[in-house]
Design a protein around this motif. Structure first.
Motif, PDB file in Angstrom:
ATOM      1  N   UNK A 136       0.797  -1.228   0.000  1.00  0.00           N
ATOM      2  CA  UNK A 136       0.000   0.000   0.000  1.00  0.00           C
ATOM      3  C   UNK A 136       0.823   1.268   0.000  1.00  0.00           C
ATOM      4  N   UNK A 137       2.123   1.125   0.252  1.00  0.00           N
ATOM      5  CA  UNK A 137       2.934   2.337   0.343  1.00  0.00           C
ATOM      6  C   UNK A 137       3.520   2.757  -0.990  1.00  0.00           C
ATOM      7  N   UNK A 138       3.335   1.969  -2.012  1.00  0.00           N
ATOM      8  CA  UNK A 138       3.964   2.318  -3.281  1.00  0.00           C
ATOM      9  C   UNK A 138       2.989   2.403  -4.435  1.00  0.00           C
ATOM     10  N   UNK A 139       1.907   1.700  -4.338  1.00  0.00           N
ATOM     11  CA  UNK A 139       1.032   1.617  -5.502  1.00  0.00           C
ATOM     12  C   UNK A 139       0.384   2.940  -5.840  1.00  0.00           C
ATOM     13  N   UNK A 140       0.438   3.865  -4.932  1.00  0.00           N
ATOM     14  CA  UNK A 140      -0.146   5.170  -5.215  1.00  0.00           C
ATOM     15  C   UNK A 140       0.728   5.990  -6.146  1.00  0.00           C
ATOM     16  N   UNK A 141       1.920   5.519  -6.378  1.00  0.00           N
ATOM     17  CA  UNK A 141       2.796   6.279  -7.259  1.00  0.00           C
ATOM     18  C   UNK A 141       4.234   6.048  -6.861  1.00  0.00           C
ATOM     19  N   UNK A 142       5.091   6.767  -7.494  1.00  0.00           N
ATOM     20  CA  UNK A 142       6.503   6.556  -7.246  1.00  0.00           C
ATOM     21  C   UNK A 142       6.865   6.981  -5.829  1.00  0.00           C
ATOM     22  N   UNK A 143       7.825   6.266  -5.300  1.00  0.00           N
ATOM     23  CA  UNK A 143       8.310   6.608  -3.974  1.00  0.00           C
ATOM     24  C   UNK A 143       9.185   7.847  -4.092  1.00  0.00           C
TER      25      UNK A 143
END
Lengths: 527, 316
Positions: free
Chosen positions: B143-150
């Motif tokens: 869930x910490x990455x799928x929102x976009x690039x880190x």
């Protein structure tokens, strides 16, 4: 099995959806009908359509025949039935007389009071939207609507006070619906009157839940308040709320219990009573201690104790703070349901709510959220006051082609919880917080319409964002006439408005074409 | 998500001597040095460079700087950034003094390539320290990455020290799921402001105020079978989740301090993996109605696979 509980794996059912319903002008009937329609569409069984009814009691008996002659008009009205469309009046006459009244239906008095009432029932059944039956033992007439369902609720009945006594209200019409799955339960949706002066119209919901042999029934009343309600449903759950008053909300869930993830197979269903749902994620004890009802492998238990649920879990960051990832986005996890079988035992985590996510931030109830290719609706949200964990419960209303989990025997593909499609823990395209320029927007706006004034002003909900430029604005009109609405005429309809030219500010945007009429309070979505 | 296995050596010792400064520093050096990518001399000791599998670094300093009071002499442990520009609160590890003031027996220490935990063996509260570099979200899931690039991360380390430095009575990672006093978190070249905040491990729990001490006891998340939840050891401060501890996870039930448990995990290919875990923290809240302490989250640290020696090298 992986050591770590994959808190992102969400069970998705095969059917889900949402709808909105205006409580006016049909009051409870419209809500009942909308809820029934949504539940049936999601696979619930319509077990029974229940007609509205009322009773008239004659404790002292009723006049009988003395005999007579001549013409007789409308006099001595015995019963009046009033519907929104007509009034039905019933007057007696003596045998031998010739009824000539044109403003009423007349019935002949019989040789006994019972005979007279039987004649009255015959005429009522023949001329009104109601069937009238006589309970001979109790001198009671029961009026039963010929139209099953909620539509005759709140018709009025009055009786000659010299003989007949009635509450005056025709109610109790509605439906019985049955959920599916391993923890089935049923609910009667009935229109009736609540407690108050004057008695408010309410939707009474009688839930029958519990394992076979230990079932029990509990009743809750949904208040009729704001003009619009939102319904979300799947084969195992539903929620209804107006997003304004927590008392005008109610929900029922039968969680998914995947034993492969460590859950214990058990009957489990619970009802979130009014005032509990929308403002919090632990539901056993609303703002005034309103109860909920849990059935966990036992007869249903109704109590108010928010430490014992029902409720859903969330990740807890610093008390009172939401939790954002390094990307500045909230985390979404499955909605783990925790509840206790009774107030005297500790709660346990019994399963996951079908089609639901818990978001680690506050959201507007009724607002939409996109993640994993699916569309969700926020049905409950709490802020960080009093040290709570800011969190929101999201209910999937549209899979948008994404596969379901197959856990309900629907044959869908298994949600492995990985990234991308079907990965419940992967908010690949979440709706950003309002104003962050990503995702869809919903709310209510005011459109100013003169040929040279193309302004749309934000009223409530998500604020406008520059990313909306170039998108179209879809506006739903309620009961208004507007040339953009393809349906034309009056009534609720949806139309696509001109392309958004620019977003002037978070509260004002303009369109490329004229807005040549004006109306207020129109919910919008964009893109 | 899942356990972020470093795949690097893990060292664990329960026999760190506290009888003399030299012995304690020597024993700590013996366990930290093999895991560190670099060691350099510092005043009264050494500074070790720890590096995560993501390539992020920090330093931990173990020194005898003459810290003492009328009862104890201390070894000082401090976490700093790799460039030594930013430092967290130091911890004082008491040496055994003998007589009635002898406060400690031996210490235990757990080290992997980028994390260091040390405490009096078998005791929570005073004389402990922990620090580490957090794991960045994996690139392809969670869930910490799928929102976009880190966001680009150049520095991401934390530390938690017992209350020898500035804030007395504060909780720390040895006795609680959060540190409410002597902690630090440095992110991309800046220490975050700790005023009024706590550095917390994130439990999975009911959404009410589980830390409220005057109501009903916080409901612990557990399955109906009685088994607790094992979840990722995420670290957060204020509204920000900064990352995940390496070779660690959280358990939603309280456990016995320093006990171990054998657990089977499954790797990405579906293969079973036998692992052993150490309970690092334990704390009973006072009053017992609150969710403080470790009632809602126990930190487990990977020690070894049963078939290996104390030096584990588990690739994932």
């Amino acid at each position: 099995m992986p050591l770590i509980d994959n808190i992102g794996v969400v069970p998705y059912s095969a059917k889900k959806g949402s709808s909105k319903v205006r409580s006016q002008p049909m009051f409870a009937s419209a809500i009942i009908e909308a809820l029934k329609t949504q539940l049936v569409a999601c696979g619930w069984t319509l077990a029974e359509a229940i007609p509205a009814s009322a009773t008239i009691e004659y404790p002292l008996g009723f006049p009988f025949s003395l005999g007579g002659s001549g013409l007789v008009g409308c006099g001595g009205t015995t019963v009046i039935i009033t519907t929104p469309f007509a009034q039905f009046r019933y007057c007696p006459y003596q045998p031998g007389q010739t009824p000539v009244g044109i403003g009423c239906f007349q019935f002949a008095l019989g040789a006994t009071g019972i005979d007279s009432l039987a004649n009255l029932c015959t005429v009522i059944s023949a001329t009104s939207p109601y069937n009238a039956t006589l309970n001979l033992a109790g001198n009671v007439i029961t009026l039963t609507s010929k139209i099953v369902g909620p539509f005759s609720n709140f018709d009025l009945v009055s009786a000659d006070g010299r003989f007949g006594v009635t509450g005056g209200n025709i109610d109790g019409g509605g439906y019985t619906l049955e959920s599916v799955g391993s923890s089935p339960y049923s609910v009667n949706l009935l229109g009736t009157f609540g407690i108050g002066i004057p008695p408010p119209m309410v939707v009474q919901m009688n839930f029958t839940l519990g394992p076979s042999g230990t079932q029990g029934t509990v009743s809750y009343n949904l208040g009729i308040g704001a003009s619009e309600y939102t319904v979300v449903a799947n084969p195992y759950s539903f929620a209804i709320f107006d997003g304004v008053d927590p008392f005008n909300s109610l929900a029922a869930f039968a969680p998914c219990v995947p034993t492969s993830e460590g859950f214990t197979e058990a009957y489990c269903a619970f009802v979130v009573g009014p005032a509990n749902l929308t403002d919090q994620l632990m539901w056993g004890g609303g703002p005034e201690g309103q109860p909920s009802t849990n059935s966990l492998d036992a007869s249903p238990a109704t109590f108010a104790d928010n430490r014992r649920g029902p409720g859903v879990l969330c990740l807890r960051a610093t008390p009172g703070f939401p939790a954002f990832t390094l990307n500045g986005q909230p985390v979404v996890i499955a909605a783990y349901a925790m509840l206790a079988a009774s107030r005297s035992v500790e709660p346990t985590v019994v399963g996951k709510l079908w089609d639901c996510l818990v978001l680690s931030n506050t959201m507007v109830v009724g607002g939409q959220f996109e993640t994993g290719g699916r569309t969700f609706l926020c049905i409950a949200s709490q802020d960080g006051t009093s040290g709570k964990s800011p969190a929101s419960l999201l209910f999937c209303i549209d899979d948008n082609g994404q596969p379901n989990s197959g856990l309900d025997g629907s044959g869908g593909s298994t949600d492995t919880g990985g990234s991308g499609a079907g990965g419940g823990d992967s908010p690949s395209n979440p709706t950003a917080p309002p104003g962050s320029g990503n995702g869809s927007f919903t709310g209510t706006c005011t459109c100013s319409g003169s040929p040279n004034n193309h302004t749309v002003s934000w009223a409530s909900g998500d604020k406008f964002d520059p990313s909306m430029a170039g998108q179209t604005l879809t506006i739903t009109l309620f009961g208004l006439v507007h040339p953009w609405v393809s349906a034309g005429g009056s009534g609720d309809a949806t139309g696509t408005l001109p392309v958004i030219a620019s977003v002037v500010s978070p509260t004002v945007l303009t369109t490329t074409e004229d807005l040549n009429s004006s109306f207020d309070g129109a919910p919008y979505t964009s893109p | 998500m899942g356990v972020r296995y470093s795949g690097k050596p893990i060292l664990y010792s329960t026999t760190i001597r506290a009888d003399t400064s030299a012995n304690m520093r020597a024993d700590l050096d013996a366990i930290i040095s093999p895991a560190a990518v670099a060691r350099a001399s510092a005043t009264g000791g050494f500074k070790y460079t720890l590096q995560s599998p993501d390539g992020l670094q920090m330093k931990v300093w173990v020194q005898d700087l003459g810290d003492n009071d009328e009862f104890h002499n201390y070894i000082r442990v401090t976490a700093t950034s790799a460039d030594e520009e930013r430092a967290g609160p130091f911890a004082l590890l008491s040496l055994a003094q003998g007589g009635s003031f002898q406060p400690v027996g031996t210490y235990e220490a757990w080290v992997n390539c980028c994390q260091f935990f040390v405490s009096v063996f078998g005791a929570a509260g005073a004389y402990n320290f922990a620090c580490g570099v957090l794991a960045l979200p994996s690139a392809d899931s969670g869930p910490c990455t799928a929102t976009g690039s880190v966001p680009e991360v150049t520095e991401l380390w934390w530390s938690s020290a017992s209350d020898n430095d500035t804030v007395h009575g504060a909780l720390n990672f040895r006795e609680a799921r959060y540190d409410s006093g002597n902690w630090a978190l440095s992110y991309n070249g800046a220490l975050i402001d700790t005023t009024g905040l706590a550095l917390g491990m994130m439990p999975l729990c009911e959404s009410l105020n589980v830390d409220y001490a005057y109501g009903s006891p916080a409901a612990i998340a557990r399955y109906t079978s009685g088994v607790g939840f094992r979840i990722d050891a995420l670290i957060a401060a204020a509204s920000q989740i900064y990352g995940q501890m390496w070779d660690a996870h959280l358990y939603s039930l309280p456990e016995t301090l320093d006990s171990t448990v054998d657990l089977t995990d499954t790797d990405a290919a579906g293969n079973s993996m036998d692992t052993t875990w150490l309970v690092w923290n334990n704390g009973v809240p006072s009053p017992p109605t609150a969710g403080t302490g470790t009632v809602l989250a126990t930190l487990y640290l990977l020690t070894a696979g049963p078939a290996t020696e104390s030096l584990a090298n588990i690739a994932y």
